[in-house]
Design an enzyme around this catalytic site. Structure first.
Site, short mmCIF file in Angstrom:
data_model
loop_
_atom_site.label_atom_id
_atom_site.label_comp_id
_atom_site.label_asym_id
_atom_site.label_seq_id
_atom_site.Cartn_x
_atom_site.Cartn_y
_atom_site.Cartn_z
N HIS A 61 -14.14 0.71 26.62
CA HIS A 61 -12.78 1.26 26.68
C HIS A 61 -12.74 2.23 27.87
O HIS A 61 -11.92 2.07 28.74
CB HIS A 61 -12.44 1.96 25.36
CG HIS A 61 -11.03 2.48 25.29
ND1 HIS A 61 -10.40 2.78 24.13
CD2 HIS A 61 -10.14 2.79 26.27
CE1 HIS A 61 -9.17 3.23 24.37
NE2 HIS A 61 -9.00 3.25 25.67
N GLU A 117 -7.52 3.70 32.84
CA GLU A 117 -8.70 4.54 32.58
C GLU A 117 -9.02 5.44 33.77
O GLU A 117 -9.33 6.61 33.62
CB GLU A 117 -9.91 3.67 32.20
CG GLU A 117 -9.76 2.98 30.86
CD GLU A 117 -9.54 3.98 29.71
OE1 GLU A 117 -10.43 4.78 29.44
OE2 GLU A 117 -8.45 3.94 29.10
N LYS A 120 -6.00 8.03 34.18
CA LYS A 120 -5.93 9.04 33.11
C LYS A 120 -7.18 9.92 33.06
O LYS A 120 -7.09 11.13 32.99
CB LYS A 120 -5.72 8.35 31.75
CG LYS A 120 -5.58 9.32 30.59
CD LYS A 120 -5.07 8.61 29.34
CE LYS A 120 -4.90 9.55 28.17
NZ LYS A 120 -4.39 8.86 26.98
N HIS A 121 -8.36 9.28 33.06
CA HIS A 121 -9.60 10.02 32.84
C HIS A 121 -10.38 10.23 34.15
O HIS A 121 -10.89 11.31 34.41
CB HIS A 121 -10.50 9.29 31.83
CG HIS A 121 -9.79 8.96 30.56
ND1 HIS A 121 -9.53 9.89 29.58
CD2 HIS A 121 -9.26 7.79 30.10
CE1 HIS A 121 -8.88 9.31 28.58
NE2 HIS A 121 -8.71 8.03 28.87
#
Ligand code: U2P
Length: 244
Positions: A61, A117, A120-121
């Site tokens: 993920h 991903e 966002k991160h």
């Protein structure tokens, strides 16, 4: 002369201070993988990955920076958004280990998850990673930690049966030294099942660490390990969900 030496020393010192990378301003990482079978037998249903990779395995993920107080940074830099050309040499592996099963969009769109991903991160961890090393690190951990084998080794199989939550955590603790966090969702009958596994890493994503807090989300003491969807049954079980 002495003055020149002192000034040169100060200039040198400031150069060192300004050129050394700043330490991470978050406390640890969750490295999160999910079990596609738990999406497919949920109310929501699933969409198989567009390239048809239906390998029966856990999928990445993402790698999420976390603060010790239970919050996390997100979407930190609009100026360095996902650029697939920066990871072109990794796409082949990402298509196998980081596929999208319709949790985030349907029809599933693999690049959308990668893009999400990083944006966002990943943009919040640029003191540690650039785009390439962020994706590579995820793939390296995926290679290092074969969760399906770790669980199978302890007799925990994706056969639709019920297994103790502690049994699952202990199997992983036995392999990597620390217990993970487990997130459950529900199948169509409301049975709690294994959905995501959270493994904690230090803030350089070098070593496993004890999770400062564990995201034990909505599990029961016994949870189902759903079967992996059979390729030919996917067409029948697909439910159409709107893009998220
Ligand atoms: O819970 C919804 C999404 O927020 C992000 N998340 C959640 C918990 C946490 O401790 N840390 C964290 O980053 C995840 O973001 P995603 O990449 O899925 O959008 C999580 O799914």
């Amino acid at each position: 002369m002495r003055g020149i030496i002192v000034v040169s020393f100060l200039v040198l010192q400031s150069l060192i201070v300004f050129s050394s990378p700043s330490p991470p301003d978050f406390n640890f990482f969750y490295w999160v993988t999910y079990w596609p079978g738990a999406i497919c037998d949920s109310q929501k249903g699933c969409c198989p990955p567009p390239k048809g990779n239906t390998a029966s395995d856990f999928m990445i993920h993402g790698l999420w920076p976390q603060f010790n107080n239970g919050t996390w940074p997100a979407f930190c830099d609009q100026t360095n958004l996902f650029d697939i050309s920066k990871v072109s040499d990794l796409v082949n592996k990402m298509e196998k280990k980081w596929t999208e099963w319709g949790v985030w969009s349907c029809p599933s769109n693999e690049t959308k998850l990668w893009e999400h991903e990083w944006n966002k991160h990943g943009t919040c961890v640029q003191s540690v990673f650039d785009q390439h090393s962020y994706f590579l690190t995820n793939l390296k951990f995926r290679q290092k930690v074969n969760l399906l084998n770790i669980l199978k080794h302890k007799g925990i199989k994706p056969d639709g049966g019920l297994y103790g939550l502690d049994e699952i955590k202990n199997a992983i603790k036995c392999a990597i030294g620390f217990a993970p966090g487990i997130e459950c969702n529900e199948d169509v009958k409301g049975t709690k099942q294994l959905f995501q596994i959270y493994i904690c890493l230090d803030n350089y994503a070098k070593v496993f660490v004890e999770c400062p807090y564990v995201p034990d989300k909505s599990c029961a003491s016994k949870i189902k390990f759903p079967k992996f969807p059979k390729k030919d049954s996917l067409g029948e079980t697909l439910s159409v969900i709107s893009s998220v």
